[in-house]
Each structure stands twice: as C-alpha cells, then as structure tokens.
Write a protein that holds these residues in place. Structure first.
Motif, PDB file in Angstrom:
ATOM      1  N   GLY A   6      -8.460 104.126  14.068  1.00  0.00           N
ATOM      2  CA  GLY A   6      -8.157 103.796  15.466  1.00  0.00           C
ATOM      3  C   GLY A   6      -8.454 102.342  15.765  1.00  0.00           C
ATOM      4  N   VAL A   7      -9.122 102.109  16.902  1.00  0.00           N
ATOM      5  CA  VAL A   7      -9.434 100.735  17.294  1.00  0.00           C
ATOM      6  C   VAL A   7     -10.489 100.106  16.399  1.00  0.00           C
ATOM      7  N   GLY A   8     -11.040 100.879  15.469  1.00  0.00           N
ATOM      8  CA  GLY A   8     -11.967 100.321  14.487  1.00  0.00           C
ATOM      9  C   GLY A   8     -11.326  99.239  13.634  1.00  0.00           C
ATOM     10  N   ILE A   9     -10.003  99.167  13.667  1.00  0.00           N
ATOM     11  CA  ILE A   9      -9.295  98.110  12.929  1.00  0.00           C
ATOM     12  C   ILE A   9      -9.604  96.725  13.521  1.00  0.00           C
ATOM     13  N   THR A  10      -9.937  96.662  14.794  1.00  0.00           N
ATOM     14  CA  THR A  10     -10.085  95.375  15.484  1.00  0.00           C
ATOM     15  C   THR A  10     -11.142  94.468  14.855  1.00  0.00           C
ATOM     16  N   PRO A  11     -12.405  94.900  14.695  1.00  0.00           N
ATOM     17  CA  PRO A  11     -13.370  93.994  14.061  1.00  0.00           C
ATOM     18  C   PRO A  11     -13.051  93.738  12.583  1.00  0.00           C
ATOM     19  N   LEU A  12     -12.463  94.725  11.922  1.00  0.00           N
ATOM     20  CA  LEU A  12     -12.089  94.526  10.518  1.00  0.00           C
ATOM     21  C   LEU A  12     -11.005  93.460  10.405  1.00  0.00           C
ATOM     22  N   LEU A  13     -10.049  93.503  11.313  1.00  0.00           N
ATOM     23  CA  LEU A  13      -8.970  92.515  11.311  1.00  0.00           C
ATOM     24  C   LEU A  13      -9.516  91.111  11.559  1.00  0.00           C
ATOM     25  N   SER A  14     -10.521  91.005  12.389  1.00  0.00           N
ATOM     26  CA  SER A  14     -11.157  89.703  12.617  1.00  0.00           C
ATOM     27  C   SER A  14     -11.748  89.150  11.323  1.00  0.00           C
ATOM     28  N   MET A  15     -12.430  90.008  10.571  1.00  0.00           N
ATOM     29  CA  MET A  15     -13.012  89.554   9.291  1.00  0.00           C
ATOM     30  C   MET A  15     -11.917  89.221   8.286  1.00  0.00           C
ATOM     31  N   LEU A  16     -10.849  90.014   8.260  1.00  0.00           N
ATOM     32  CA  LEU A  16      -9.736  89.732   7.350  1.00  0.00           C
ATOM     33  C   LEU A  16      -9.080  88.394   7.690  1.00  0.00           C
ATOM     34  N   ARG A  17      -8.889  88.116   8.970  1.00  0.00           N
ATOM     35  CA  ARG A  17      -8.303  86.824   9.376  1.00  0.00           C
ATOM     36  C   ARG A  17      -9.182  85.665   8.921  1.00  0.00           C
ATOM     37  N   PRO A  37       1.998 107.636  12.302  1.00  0.00           N
ATOM     38  CA  PRO A  37       2.383 106.262  11.968  1.00  0.00           C
ATOM     39  C   PRO A  37       2.461 105.341  13.187  1.00  0.00           C
ATOM     40  N   HIS A  38       2.933 105.859  14.311  1.00  0.00           N
ATOM     41  CA  HIS A  38       3.042 105.018  15.509  1.00  0.00           C
ATOM     42  C   HIS A  38       1.693 104.744  16.156  1.00  0.00           C
ATOM     43  N   ASP A  39       0.660 105.466  15.720  1.00  0.00           N
ATOM     44  CA  ASP A  39      -0.679 105.259  16.253  1.00  0.00           C
ATOM     45  C   ASP A  39      -1.484 104.250  15.438  1.00  0.00           C
ATOM     46  N   LEU A  40      -0.966 103.846  14.283  1.00  0.00           N
ATOM     47  CA  LEU A  40      -1.654 102.839  13.476  1.00  0.00           C
ATOM     48  C   LEU A  40      -1.623 101.517  14.234  1.00  0.00           C
ATOM     49  N   MET A  41      -2.806 101.009  14.532  1.00  0.00           N
ATOM     50  CA  MET A  41      -2.907  99.825  15.376  1.00  0.00           C
ATOM     51  C   MET A  41      -2.766  98.539  14.581  1.00  0.00           C
ATOM     52  N   SER A  42      -2.215  97.530  15.234  1.00  0.00           N
ATOM     53  CA  SER A  42      -2.170  96.153  14.723  1.00  0.00           C
ATOM     54  C   SER A  42      -1.447  96.019  13.390  1.00  0.00           C
ATOM     55  N   ARG A  43      -0.427  96.824  13.167  1.00  0.00           N
ATOM     56  CA  ARG A  43       0.281  96.772  11.881  1.00  0.00           C
ATOM     57  C   ARG A  43       0.907  95.404  11.623  1.00  0.00           C
ATOM     58  N   SER A  44       1.483  94.786  12.646  1.00  0.00           N
ATOM     59  CA  SER A  44       2.097  93.468  12.429  1.00  0.00           C
ATOM     60  C   SER A  44       1.033  92.417  12.111  1.00  0.00           C
ATOM     61  N   ALA A  45      -0.126  92.510  12.742  1.00  0.00           N
ATOM     62  CA  ALA A  45      -1.217  91.568  12.448  1.00  0.00           C
ATOM     63  C   ALA A  45      -1.733  91.778  11.031  1.00  0.00           C
ATOM     64  N   HIS A 120     -21.807  98.793   5.336  1.00  0.00           N
ATOM     65  CA  HIS A 120     -22.079  98.235   6.658  1.00  0.00           C
ATOM     66  C   HIS A 120     -21.203  98.976   7.662  1.00  0.00           C
ATOM     67  N   THR A 121     -21.797  99.459   8.747  1.00  0.00           N
ATOM     68  CA  THR A 121     -21.052 100.302   9.671  1.00  0.00           C
ATOM     69  C   THR A 121     -21.117  99.820  11.110  1.00  0.00           C
ATOM     70  N   GLU A 122     -20.078 100.175  11.839  1.00  0.00           N
ATOM     71  CA  GLU A 122     -20.062 100.037  13.288  1.00  0.00           C
ATOM     72  C   GLU A 122     -19.424 101.306  13.811  1.00  0.00           C
ATOM     73  N   ARG A 123     -20.147 101.985  14.676  1.00  0.00           N
ATOM     74  CA  ARG A 123     -19.675 103.251  15.229  1.00  0.00           C
ATOM     75  C   ARG A 123     -19.386 103.080  16.713  1.00  0.00           C
ATOM     76  N   PHE A 124     -18.417 103.834  17.188  1.00  0.00           N
ATOM     77  CA  PHE A 124     -18.213 103.876  18.633  1.00  0.00           C
ATOM     78  C   PHE A 124     -18.026 105.320  19.053  1.00  0.00           C
ATOM     79  N   GLY A 125     -18.231 105.573  20.319  1.00  0.00           N
ATOM     80  CA  GLY A 125     -18.173 106.945  20.815  1.00  0.00           C
ATOM     81  C   GLY A 125     -19.517 107.609  20.659  1.00  0.00           C
ATOM     82  N   SER A 126     -19.537 108.921  20.787  1.00  0.00           N
ATOM     83  CA  SER A 126     -20.803 109.664  20.698  1.00  0.00           C
ATOM     84  C   SER A 126     -21.282 109.704  19.250  1.00  0.00           C
TER      85      SER A 126
END
Length: 127
Positions: A6-17, A37-45, A120-126
C-alpha cells in the motif's frame, strides 16, 4: 531489499530515488503489494527510478485481474524464498506497510536466515 504494501511504498520510493540520484549501481530489489493491479501505488515513479538504476521490481496482488502476469497472493515465506538472492544475510531489508504485514514479513525473513539486525521496519495502523 525494499518490501512495501500500500502506501508503504512512499518512504521506500524516497530511498530508491536517493540511490538513483547518487548513481548507485548495486543490485536493488523492490517487492510491492496491493489488492489489485490498479491499487499498486506510484507505478510510474517506480518505473522512472528503475530506468536509472539496477532495480528488480516484483509486484504482488491478492486479487488479480484477467491478464495479470505478476505474482499473486501476499508477500510471505514462499514468495520471498523464490525471489530473494542466495546470500540473504548480506543485504539490508527495509519493510514498510500495515503492522500485520510488517510483522509477518519480518518473521518470514528471519525464518529465511536474515539476521534481525538487518531488518528495518516502519509500521502504520494498529499494532
């Protein structure tokens, strides 16, 4: 090794960039998952970053659509054992996503011989 759901891609994408901006040529893996497939976030990035570095992307969906050719299911022991490099203990692993997914993947990585100090982990939600 970057593993996100899910949105866990966001910090990973920052490190990849950052790696791409530094012209890092090491082999890097990204495993990302979503419901479909349509729920995969940031595919173009992700594709933009892949064009600039040595990045292998593995997409996993739990509800595939007709014609889907990627991985199906969830990120777990079987998928990881098929896709991780042989020397798993030498990499650093960054896992980000919902708490249950992070807990599960962390356990699977440990079962595959990855030392806890390399996960190394980052969790969100409960928790």
């Amino acid at each position: 090794m970057f593993i996100g759901a899910g949105v866990g891609i966001t910090p990973l994408l920052s490190m990849l960039r950052t790696l791409a901006d530094r012209a890092d040529r090491r082999r890097v893996w990204l495993i990302t998952s979503a419901r479909g497939p349509h729920d995969l976030m940031s595919r173009s990035a992700v594709e933009e970053v892949r064009a600039r570095m040595n990045l292998k992307v593995i997409e996993v969906v739990s509800a595939p659509e007709p014609g889907w050719t990627g991985e199906v299911g969830r990120i777990g022991h079987d998928l990881l054992s098929r896709n991780l490099p042989r020397r798993t203990h030498r990499l650093e692993y960054f896992v980000c996503g919902p708490a249950p997914m992070v807990t599960s993947v962390t356990g699977d990585l440990a079962a595959l011989g990855v030392p806890h100090r390399r996960i190394h982990t980052e969790r969100f939600g409960s928790v």
